[in-house]
Design a protein around this motif. Structure first.
Motif, PDB file in Angstrom:
ATOM      1  N   ASN A 157       1.784  15.940  11.708  1.00 44.18           N
ATOM      2  CA  ASN A 157       1.325  14.760  12.441  1.00 44.18           C
ATOM      3  C   ASN A 157       2.231  13.583  12.121  1.00 44.18           C
ATOM      4  O   ASN A 157       2.703  13.435  10.998  1.00 44.18           O
ATOM      5  N   ASN A 158       2.461  12.729  13.122  1.00 42.99           N
ATOM      6  CA  ASN A 158       3.309  11.564  12.908  1.00 42.99           C
ATOM      7  C   ASN A 158       2.610  10.470  12.110  1.00 42.99           C
ATOM      8  O   ASN A 158       3.244   9.659  11.471  1.00 42.99           O
ATOM      9  N   GLY A 159       1.315  10.421  12.156  1.00 40.24           N
ATOM     10  CA  GLY A 159       0.597   9.389  11.418  1.00 40.24           C
ATOM     11  C   GLY A 159       0.688   8.047  12.114  1.00 40.24           C
ATOM     12  O   GLY A 159       1.238   7.902  13.204  1.00 40.24           O
ATOM     13  N   ASP A 160       0.136   7.040  11.472  1.00 39.10           N
ATOM     14  CA  ASP A 160       0.145   5.694  12.028  1.00 39.10           C
ATOM     15  C   ASP A 160       1.528   5.066  11.873  1.00 39.10           C
ATOM     16  O   ASP A 160       2.196   5.254  10.855  1.00 39.10           O
ATOM     17  N   GLU A 161       1.931   4.307  12.866  1.00 37.35           N
ATOM     18  CA  GLU A 161       3.202   3.600  12.816  1.00 37.35           C
ATOM     19  C   GLU A 161       3.053   2.398  11.894  1.00 37.35           C
ATOM     20  O   GLU A 161       2.111   1.622  12.008  1.00 37.35           O
ATOM     21  N   LYS A 162       3.969   2.242  10.954  1.00 40.38           N
ATOM     22  CA  LYS A 162       3.945   1.158   9.979  1.00 40.38           C
ATOM     23  C   LYS A 162       5.230   0.351  10.064  1.00 40.38           C
ATOM     24  O   LYS A 162       6.287   0.867  10.417  1.00 40.38           O
ATOM     25  N   VAL A 163       5.137  -0.929   9.717  1.00 44.44           N
ATOM     26  CA  VAL A 163       6.323  -1.770   9.615  1.00 44.44           C
ATOM     27  C   VAL A 163       6.949  -1.518   8.248  1.00 44.44           C
ATOM     28  O   VAL A 163       6.260  -1.500   7.224  1.00 44.44           O
ATOM     29  N   VAL A 164       8.253  -1.305   8.234  1.00 43.48           N
ATOM     30  CA  VAL A 164       8.985  -1.048   6.999  1.00 43.48           C
ATOM     31  C   VAL A 164       9.944  -2.211   6.767  1.00 43.48           C
ATOM     32  O   VAL A 164      10.748  -2.537   7.636  1.00 43.48           O
ATOM     33  N   VAL A 218      16.135  -5.765   6.279  1.00 45.02           N
ATOM     34  CA  VAL A 218      16.072  -4.895   7.448  1.00 45.02           C
ATOM     35  C   VAL A 218      14.598  -4.631   7.753  1.00 45.02           C
ATOM     36  O   VAL A 218      13.847  -4.233   6.866  1.00 45.02           O
ATOM     37  N   VAL A 219      14.190  -4.881   8.999  1.00 46.91           N
ATOM     38  CA  VAL A 219      12.809  -4.651   9.426  1.00 46.91           C
ATOM     39  C   VAL A 219      12.828  -3.558  10.485  1.00 46.91           C
ATOM     40  O   VAL A 219      13.520  -3.676  11.501  1.00 46.91           O
ATOM     41  N   THR A 220      12.094  -2.470  10.229  1.00 45.66           N
ATOM     42  CA  THR A 220      12.002  -1.362  11.170  1.00 45.66           C
ATOM     43  C   THR A 220      10.550  -0.917  11.268  1.00 45.66           C
ATOM     44  O   THR A 220       9.684  -1.448  10.587  1.00 45.66           O
ATOM     45  N   LYS A 221      10.301   0.062  12.110  1.00 43.55           N
ATOM     46  CA  LYS A 221       8.989   0.710  12.160  1.00 43.55           C
ATOM     47  C   LYS A 221       9.175   2.169  11.786  1.00 43.55           C
ATOM     48  O   LYS A 221      10.212   2.771  12.055  1.00 43.55           O
ATOM     49  N   SER A 222       8.164   2.730  11.143  1.00 45.03           N
ATOM     50  CA  SER A 222       8.249   4.118  10.703  1.00 45.03           C
ATOM     51  C   SER A 222       8.351   5.055  11.905  1.00 45.03           C
ATOM     52  O   SER A 222       7.895   4.738  13.000  1.00 45.03           O
ATOM     53  N   LYS A 260       8.594 -13.676   3.251  1.00 37.04           N
ATOM     54  CA  LYS A 260       7.513 -13.692   4.237  1.00 37.04           C
ATOM     55  C   LYS A 260       8.092 -13.223   5.567  1.00 37.04           C
ATOM     56  O   LYS A 260       9.101 -13.745   6.033  1.00 37.04           O
ATOM     57  N   VAL A 261       7.431 -12.241   6.163  1.00 37.86           N
ATOM     58  CA  VAL A 261       7.872 -11.703   7.445  1.00 37.86           C
ATOM     59  C   VAL A 261       6.726 -11.843   8.448  1.00 37.86           C
ATOM     60  O   VAL A 261       5.630 -11.352   8.200  1.00 37.86           O
ATOM     61  N   ASP A 262       6.976 -12.539   9.554  1.00 37.94           N
ATOM     62  CA  ASP A 262       6.013 -12.667  10.649  1.00 37.94           C
ATOM     63  C   ASP A 262       6.484 -11.792  11.792  1.00 37.94           C
ATOM     64  O   ASP A 262       7.610 -11.934  12.272  1.00 37.94           O
ATOM     65  N   LEU A 263       5.603 -10.869  12.220  1.00 35.88           N
ATOM     66  CA  LEU A 263       5.958  -9.947  13.291  1.00 35.88           C
ATOM     67  C   LEU A 263       4.704  -9.604  14.076  1.00 35.88           C
ATOM     68  O   LEU A 263       3.701  -9.188  13.486  1.00 35.88           O
TER      69      LEU A 263
END
Length: 111
Positions: free
Chosen positions: A25-32, A46-50, A104-107
């Motif tokens: 299963n891919n699971g929930d998408e998280k911000v990395v 570097v800001v990505t999503k899983s 601090k990261v706002d997204l």
């Protein structure tokens, strides 16, 4: 006799294989968020999503975030997007040994 033993050994080793296909299963998408702060060097984040476990492509960097770095002395800087390197970078702030930093990261409406 030796040839028969080798033949039987080969048959035993190669006849017991079973291919098992798994689909995790891919699971929930998280911000990395990956931040790098070195002594006397620029800061970059570097800001990505899983992505899925078996995904072979590198996750795309997210350029729409607002990334702010603050140090323990009251200085702060909003990091700028470097489209060539696909990361946020500091212009002024550099790492100093024994200083404390806050990132601090706002997204997408979340911090």
């Amino acid at each position: 006799m030796k040839n028969i033993f080798i033949l039987l050994s080969t048959l035993v080793l190669f006849s017991c294989q079973k291919v098992i296909d798994i689909t995790p299963n891919n699971g929930d998408e998280k911000v990395v968020i990956q931040g790098n702060l070195y002594n006397d060097s620029i800061v970059y984040v570097v800001v990505t999503k899983s992505t899925g476990y078996l995904n072979k492509t590198k996750p795309l960097s997210i350029s729409t975030a607002v990334v702010m770095l603050s140090d323990g002395n009251g200085a702060s800087e909003v990091l700028t997007w470097n489209s060539v390197k696909q990361r946020f970078e500091s212009v002024v702030m550099k790492g100093v040994i024994n200083d404390n930093y806050t990132l601090k990261v706002d997204l997408e409406g979340k911090s």
